[in-house]
Design a protein around this motif. Sequence first.
Motif, mmCIF file in Angstrom:
data_model
loop_
_atom_site.group_PDB
_atom_site.id
_atom_site.type_symbol
_atom_site.label_atom_id
_atom_site.label_comp_id
_atom_site.label_asym_id
_atom_site.label_seq_id
_atom_site.Cartn_x
_atom_site.Cartn_y
_atom_site.Cartn_z
ATOM 1 N N GLY A 99 6.634 -59.469 63.603
ATOM 2 C CA GLY A 99 7.563 -60.431 63.259
ATOM 3 C C GLY A 99 8.877 -60.262 63.917
ATOM 4 O O GLY A 99 8.887 -59.267 64.740
ATOM 5 N N VAL A 100 9.895 -61.006 63.761
ATOM 6 C CA VAL A 100 11.068 -60.816 64.569
ATOM 7 C C VAL A 100 12.329 -60.702 63.840
ATOM 8 O O VAL A 100 12.445 -61.639 62.768
ATOM 9 C CB VAL A 100 11.292 -62.087 65.822
ATOM 10 N N LEU A 101 13.198 -59.755 63.941
ATOM 11 C CA LEU A 101 14.389 -59.627 63.121
ATOM 12 C C LEU A 101 15.668 -59.778 63.996
ATOM 13 O O LEU A 101 15.731 -59.186 65.089
ATOM 14 C CB LEU A 101 14.182 -58.326 62.715
ATOM 15 N N THR A 102 16.505 -60.415 63.358
ATOM 16 C CA THR A 102 17.858 -60.546 63.979
ATOM 17 C C THR A 102 18.840 -60.234 62.869
ATOM 18 O O THR A 102 18.892 -60.838 61.926
ATOM 19 C CB THR A 102 18.194 -62.012 64.546
ATOM 20 N N ILE A 103 19.821 -59.304 63.219
ATOM 21 C CA ILE A 103 21.045 -59.028 62.366
ATOM 22 C C ILE A 103 22.206 -59.181 63.248
ATOM 23 O O ILE A 103 22.418 -58.438 64.161
ATOM 24 C CB ILE A 103 20.895 -57.777 61.960
ATOM 25 N N SER A 104 23.116 -60.353 62.822
ATOM 26 C CA SER A 104 24.117 -60.723 63.681
ATOM 27 C C SER A 104 25.281 -61.138 62.740
ATOM 28 O O SER A 104 25.497 -62.372 62.387
ATOM 29 C CB SER A 104 23.842 -61.912 64.673
ATOM 30 N N PRO A 105 26.128 -60.116 62.326
ATOM 31 C CA PRO A 105 27.185 -60.486 61.611
ATOM 32 C C PRO A 105 28.244 -61.188 62.326
ATOM 33 O O PRO A 105 28.414 -61.230 63.419
ATOM 34 C CB PRO A 105 27.733 -59.374 60.899
ATOM 35 N N PRO A 106 28.918 -62.432 61.627
ATOM 36 C CA PRO A 106 30.096 -62.970 62.400
ATOM 37 C C PRO A 106 30.976 -62.136 62.898
ATOM 38 O O PRO A 106 31.534 -61.129 62.370
ATOM 39 C CB PRO A 106 30.709 -64.075 61.266
ATOM 40 N N PRO A 107 31.795 -62.470 64.207
ATOM 41 C CA PRO A 107 32.769 -61.419 64.800
ATOM 42 C C PRO A 107 33.959 -61.070 63.603
ATOM 43 O O PRO A 107 34.340 -62.173 62.849
ATOM 44 C CB PRO A 107 33.131 -62.147 65.725
ATOM 45 N N GLY A 108 34.085 -59.866 63.400
ATOM 46 C CA GLY A 108 35.221 -59.469 62.680
ATOM 47 C C GLY A 108 34.746 -59.313 61.161
ATOM 48 O O GLY A 108 35.723 -59.070 60.524
ATOM 49 N N GLN A 109 33.667 -59.768 60.839
ATOM 50 C CA GLN A 109 33.357 -59.610 59.437
ATOM 51 C C GLN A 109 32.617 -58.329 59.104
ATOM 52 O O GLN A 109 32.157 -58.141 58.114
ATOM 53 C CB GLN A 109 32.480 -60.889 59.030
ATOM 54 N N ALA A 110 32.186 -57.382 59.953
ATOM 55 C CA ALA A 110 31.546 -56.260 59.776
ATOM 56 C C ALA A 110 32.194 -55.113 60.517
ATOM 57 O O ALA A 110 32.462 -55.443 61.603
ATOM 58 C CB ALA A 110 29.959 -56.187 59.928
ATOM 59 N N PRO A 111 32.193 -53.974 60.185
ATOM 60 C CA PRO A 111 32.818 -52.883 61.000
ATOM 61 C C PRO A 111 31.975 -52.431 62.232
ATOM 62 O O PRO A 111 30.786 -52.898 62.347
ATOM 63 C CB PRO A 111 32.841 -51.710 60.320
ATOM 64 N N ALA A 112 32.435 -52.291 63.165
ATOM 65 C CA ALA A 112 31.893 -51.946 64.476
ATOM 66 C C ALA A 112 31.116 -50.533 64.093
ATOM 67 O O ALA A 112 31.266 -49.799 63.371
ATOM 68 C CB ALA A 112 33.141 -51.599 65.603
ATOM 69 N N GLY A 113 29.970 -50.482 65.221
ATOM 70 C CA GLY A 113 29.163 -49.210 65.284
ATOM 71 C C GLY A 113 28.095 -49.109 64.045
ATOM 72 O O GLY A 113 27.764 -48.315 63.546
ATOM 73 N N GLY A 114 27.637 -50.567 63.581
ATOM 74 C CA GLY A 114 26.591 -50.395 62.788
ATOM 75 C C GLY A 114 25.194 -49.863 63.316
ATOM 76 O O GLY A 114 24.816 -50.488 64.098
ATOM 77 N N ARG A 115 24.605 -49.014 62.801
ATOM 78 C CA ARG A 115 23.405 -48.691 63.141
ATOM 79 C C ARG A 115 22.254 -49.015 61.986
ATOM 80 O O ARG A 115 22.183 -48.677 60.898
ATOM 81 C CB ARG A 115 23.229 -46.997 63.222
ATOM 82 N N VAL A 116 21.245 -49.929 62.571
ATOM 83 C CA VAL A 116 20.254 -50.311 61.754
ATOM 84 C C VAL A 116 18.898 -49.431 61.722
ATOM 85 O O VAL A 116 18.412 -48.914 62.758
ATOM 86 C CB VAL A 116 19.776 -51.662 62.493
ATOM 87 N N PHE A 117 18.400 -49.250 60.320
ATOM 88 C CA PHE A 117 17.096 -48.588 59.965
ATOM 89 C C PHE A 117 16.321 -49.351 59.276
ATOM 90 O O PHE A 117 16.572 -50.043 58.537
ATOM 91 C CB PHE A 117 17.567 -47.303 59.358
#
Length: 135
Positions: A61-79
Amino acid sequence: PAIDLHGGRDVGSGRINTHTVSLMPGTHRFEVTVSGLDPQVFDRTIDNRPRQTVSLVVEVGVLTISPPPGQAPAGGRVFLDGTFIGELPLLRKRVSAGDHALTIRWSDGTALRRDITIPAMPAPPLIISDVSQRQ
Protein backbone atom coordinates in the motif's frame (compact mmCIF):
# COMPACT_ATOMS: atom_id res chain seq x y z
CA PRO A 1 10.68 -10.41 -3.97
CA ALA A 2 13.08 -12.92 -2.50
CA ILE A 3 11.47 -15.99 -0.98
CA ASP A 4 13.15 -18.05 1.73
CA LEU A 5 11.93 -21.19 3.37
CA HIS A 6 12.26 -21.48 7.13
CA GLY A 7 15.88 -22.46 7.56
CA GLY A 8 17.17 -19.97 5.01
CA ARG A 9 16.86 -21.90 1.75
CA ASP A 10 16.33 -19.42 -1.10
CA VAL A 11 13.60 -20.53 -3.50
CA GLY A 12 13.61 -17.63 -5.90
CA SER A 13 13.29 -13.98 -6.68
CA GLY A 14 11.38 -11.81 -9.12
CA ARG A 15 8.01 -10.17 -9.50
CA ILE A 16 6.04 -13.40 -9.98
CA ASN A 17 7.53 -16.75 -9.07
CA THR A 18 6.45 -20.31 -9.59
CA HIS A 19 8.67 -22.93 -8.03
CA THR A 20 8.38 -26.61 -7.24
CA VAL A 21 9.69 -27.47 -3.81
CA SER A 22 9.32 -30.81 -2.02
CA LEU A 23 8.09 -30.37 1.53
CA MET A 24 7.20 -32.87 4.23
CA PRO A 25 3.71 -32.65 5.76
CA GLY A 26 3.48 -30.10 8.55
CA THR A 27 3.57 -26.34 9.03
CA HIS A 28 6.26 -24.45 7.16
CA ARG A 29 7.34 -20.82 7.52
CA PHE A 30 8.10 -18.72 4.45
CA GLU A 31 9.72 -15.28 4.56
CA VAL A 32 9.16 -12.96 1.60
CA THR A 33 11.38 -9.90 1.23
CA VAL A 34 10.41 -7.05 -1.06
CA SER A 35 12.91 -4.25 -1.57
CA GLY A 36 12.06 -1.30 0.64
CA LEU A 37 9.60 -3.21 2.85
CA ASP A 38 9.96 -5.21 6.02
CA PRO A 39 10.05 -8.97 5.40
CA GLN A 40 6.67 -10.67 5.60
CA VAL A 41 6.35 -14.11 7.17
CA PHE A 42 3.73 -16.63 6.08
CA ASP A 43 2.96 -19.94 7.82
CA ARG A 44 1.42 -22.58 5.56
CA THR A 45 0.38 -26.13 6.42
CA ILE A 46 1.09 -28.99 4.04
CA ASP A 47 -0.94 -32.20 4.47
CA ASN A 48 -0.52 -35.65 2.89
CA ARG A 49 -2.14 -34.80 -0.45
CA PRO A 50 0.19 -34.87 -3.47
CA ARG A 51 1.14 -31.73 -5.44
CA GLN A 52 -0.24 -28.95 -3.27
CA THR A 53 0.01 -25.31 -4.22
CA VAL A 54 1.07 -22.67 -1.72
CA SER A 55 0.44 -19.01 -2.58
CA LEU A 56 2.36 -16.19 -0.91
CA VAL A 57 1.02 -12.75 -1.79
CA VAL A 58 2.70 -9.59 -0.53
CA GLU A 59 0.21 -6.76 -0.53
CA VAL A 60 1.69 -3.29 -0.82
CA GLY A 61 0.00 0.00 0.00
CA VAL A 62 0.96 3.67 -0.05
CA LEU A 63 1.01 6.00 2.96
CA THR A 64 1.16 9.80 2.94
CA ILE A 65 1.34 11.86 6.14
CA SER A 66 1.26 15.55 5.37
CA PRO A 67 0.01 17.95 8.04
CA PRO A 68 -1.05 21.42 6.88
CA PRO A 69 1.80 23.96 7.19
CA GLY A 70 2.14 25.29 10.73
CA GLN A 71 -0.24 22.76 12.28
CA ALA A 72 2.35 20.26 13.51
CA PRO A 73 5.74 20.82 15.08
CA ALA A 74 8.81 20.41 12.90
CA GLY A 75 10.93 17.30 13.13
CA GLY A 76 8.24 14.62 13.26
CA ARG A 77 9.78 11.13 12.89
CA VAL A 78 7.40 8.45 11.60
CA PHE A 79 7.42 4.84 12.82
CA LEU A 80 5.27 1.99 11.54
CA ASP A 81 5.04 -0.99 13.92
CA GLY A 82 8.10 0.40 15.71
CA THR A 83 10.26 0.72 12.58
CA PHE A 84 11.41 4.17 11.44
CA ILE A 85 10.11 4.86 7.92
CA GLY A 86 10.81 8.57 7.44
CA GLU A 87 10.21 12.13 8.56
CA LEU A 88 7.27 14.47 8.07
CA PRO A 89 6.04 15.16 5.50
CA LEU A 90 6.00 11.52 4.44
CA LEU A 91 4.94 11.40 0.79
CA ARG A 92 3.79 8.28 -1.09
CA LYS A 93 5.78 5.82 1.04
CA ARG A 94 5.38 2.20 -0.08
CA VAL A 95 4.61 0.00 2.93
CA SER A 96 2.99 -3.34 3.64
CA ALA A 97 -0.78 -3.15 3.35
CA GLY A 98 -2.89 -4.05 6.37
CA ASP A 99 -3.21 -3.09 10.02
CA HIS A 100 -0.35 -1.17 11.61
CA ALA A 101 0.58 0.86 14.67
CA LEU A 102 1.59 4.38 13.60
CA THR A 103 3.75 6.53 15.86
CA ILE A 104 4.98 10.05 15.16
CA ARG A 105 7.62 11.32 17.58
CA TRP A 106 8.59 14.96 17.88
CA SER A 107 11.91 16.34 19.09
CA ASP A 108 10.33 17.54 22.36
CA GLY A 109 9.60 13.91 23.32
CA THR A 110 5.85 13.96 22.69
CA ALA A 111 4.25 11.45 20.36
CA LEU A 112 1.07 10.65 18.50
CA ARG A 113 0.06 6.99 18.40
CA ARG A 114 -2.71 5.62 16.23
CA ASP A 115 -3.85 2.28 14.79
CA ILE A 116 -4.25 2.54 11.01
CA THR A 117 -5.21 0.30 8.11
CA ILE A 118 -3.33 0.82 4.86
CA PRO A 119 -5.29 -0.38 1.82
CA ALA A 120 -3.61 -2.63 -0.73
CA MET A 121 -2.85 -1.21 -4.15
CA PRO A 122 -4.53 -0.46 -6.53
CA ALA A 123 -6.68 1.26 -3.88
CA PRO A 124 -5.85 4.93 -3.33
CA PRO A 125 -3.17 5.68 -0.73
CA LEU A 126 -3.98 6.33 2.91
CA ILE A 127 -3.54 10.09 3.41
CA ILE A 128 -3.27 11.40 6.97
CA SER A 129 -3.23 15.12 7.59
CA ASP A 130 -4.61 15.44 11.14
CA VAL A 131 -1.43 14.91 13.14
CA SER A 132 -1.37 18.24 14.94
CA GLN A 133 -3.03 16.79 18.05
CA ARG A 134 -0.16 15.09 19.83
CA GLN A 135 -0.96 12.48 22.45
